[in-house]
Scaffold this active site. Sequence first.
Site, mmCIF file in Angstrom:
data_model
loop_
_atom_site.group_PDB
_atom_site.id
_atom_site.type_symbol
_atom_site.label_atom_id
_atom_site.label_comp_id
_atom_site.label_asym_id
_atom_site.label_seq_id
_atom_site.Cartn_x
_atom_site.Cartn_y
_atom_site.Cartn_z
ATOM 1 N N GLY A 129 0.842 -1.194 0.000
ATOM 2 C CA GLY A 129 0.000 0.000 0.000
ATOM 3 C C GLY A 129 0.868 1.231 0.000
ATOM 4 O O GLY A 129 2.051 1.163 0.372
ATOM 5 N N LYS A 182 -10.633 -10.692 -16.661
ATOM 6 C CA LYS A 182 -10.851 -10.801 -18.113
ATOM 7 C C LYS A 182 -10.146 -12.021 -18.736
ATOM 8 O O LYS A 182 -10.738 -12.737 -19.532
ATOM 9 C CB LYS A 182 -10.338 -9.517 -18.783
ATOM 10 C CG LYS A 182 -10.665 -9.416 -20.243
ATOM 11 C CD LYS A 182 -12.034 -8.864 -20.439
ATOM 12 C CE LYS A 182 -12.392 -8.677 -21.887
ATOM 13 N NZ LYS A 182 -13.699 -8.039 -22.018
#
Length: 512
Positions: A54, A368
């Site tokens: 992060g 995808k």
Amino acid sequence: MREQVAVLDFGSQYARLIARRIRECGVYCEIVRHDISAGEVAAMKPAALVLSGGPASVMNSDSPGMDPAIFDAGVPVLGICYGMQLMAKLLGGRVERGADGEYGPAKITFIEPVPLFHGIDAGMEVWMSHGDQVTVLPEGFASLAATPSCPTAVMGNKHRCLYGVQFHPEVVHTPRGNDILSNFLYRLAGCRGGWTMGRFLEESVAKIRDTVGDSEVVCALSGGVDSAVVAALLHRAIGERCRSFFVDNGLLRKGEVEEVRTLFARDYSLSMTVVEARGEFLAALRGVVDPERKRKIIGETFISVFKRQKDAMGAARFLAQGTLYPDVIESRSPLGGPSAVIKSHHNVGGLPEDLGFELLEPLRELFKDEVRRLGTELGLPDRLVHRQPFPGPGLAVRVIGEVTAENLKVLRDADAILRDEMGRYENVHEVWQYFAVLLPVKSVGVMGDERTYDDVVALRAVSSLDGMTADWARLPADLLARVSSRIINEVTGVNRVVYDISSKPPSTIEWE
Ligand code: XMP
């Protein structure tokens, strides 16, 4: 219950990549918010947890935290970068700002030959991206690997099965990163694996049958991969009770309607109705030049066609949509407050909620590339599964200016030539998207002994990973020459072809 791993997302750009890598290792993985409670984790029964990296620093008081009770739940945990530092801090260690930070490639040397390093020699190349580092280990932890400037590049507590890596195993610049993840999953966390597309297909078919019962499902095909895979999956699960339709809005590429019809109705024996609405769309677009107005009109016209079709199709209870996992992740904020819940989202051209359907979203767990693999598993042909993206508003955003039947014909013919030639180009798989654009300018030319004053066609071909950024494709000059010559000779009304050499940003892929 399905074996799964959860990635706690601390706002890392790589959280999705971690999830994909874990799935590639054969274990189903989901991304969850960083502030998930120990109780929620217990309810999920994950085989392991991964704490993502992060952008924040654990030394800041407002940096994203996590429920420390999670470490007591007996679930194996792997912290990555920020995730490792947070683990160290919450368990009583210390994190400090390093002298220089480490950004880019580094070599780590193993201190102990632990199972996390199984199959890898004494050290390895890794990708680092950190300013802070763990300077004091929490009790029970040992430093397992180091770089010259980071004495604790990997830490671990064998008895509690808690591990932290300062580098990023998920990126390609850590060549043995997948081995590290796989060792964590299989050698430390005791995962069984076996999550494959074949298995996903079986589970999905069973789930769809269970949810749908005796009801019927409507599926709107767009000609793209996602809706095609949804339709094929539903067809596999409930056969003729899935009724698919495809709107011919007159804004499709040359031969597209026939191609889709052949593919589904003949090759795949999937019942599909082609709804002819060309006149309706063209009439609605008459005189409109603003791209956003075009998009809005096309969306509204689609809804009105859809409503009519729905009435004609009788009493279907469900509407199937090709929502993907990134749509699901994007509709919630990983760093929002605890009240930020998953928002509703739309996939099929912004269909309104009051259509009276229950939604069926069988791809909402997939990325995808996984959808493409599922398509292959379902027997869909490669030419469909690896189709290049095509925008919902179709050729309307590639005819710059007013969309007329004549303009569409010129563009369609030029585009078909480009596609034909690209189909023979050996490196076509390196090109993300390619198409022709009809410009609203006339230019002077000479054909035979005659002066012409005709249309200009622009060719666009880009390389890209996700459509968010793109670079113009370095197509071979002789390929461009052939396309140009064929368009000018074969398409009446075009006397000039130009090649677009802009990248995104600052341009976009489409011209409108
Ligand atoms: P841009 O032009 O924004 O395109 O760089 C990025 C990708 O999105 C596609 N695109 C659209 N897709 N509806 C869609 O479904 C749209 O209105 C739309 N506009 C652009 C574009 O083809 C490219 O793949």
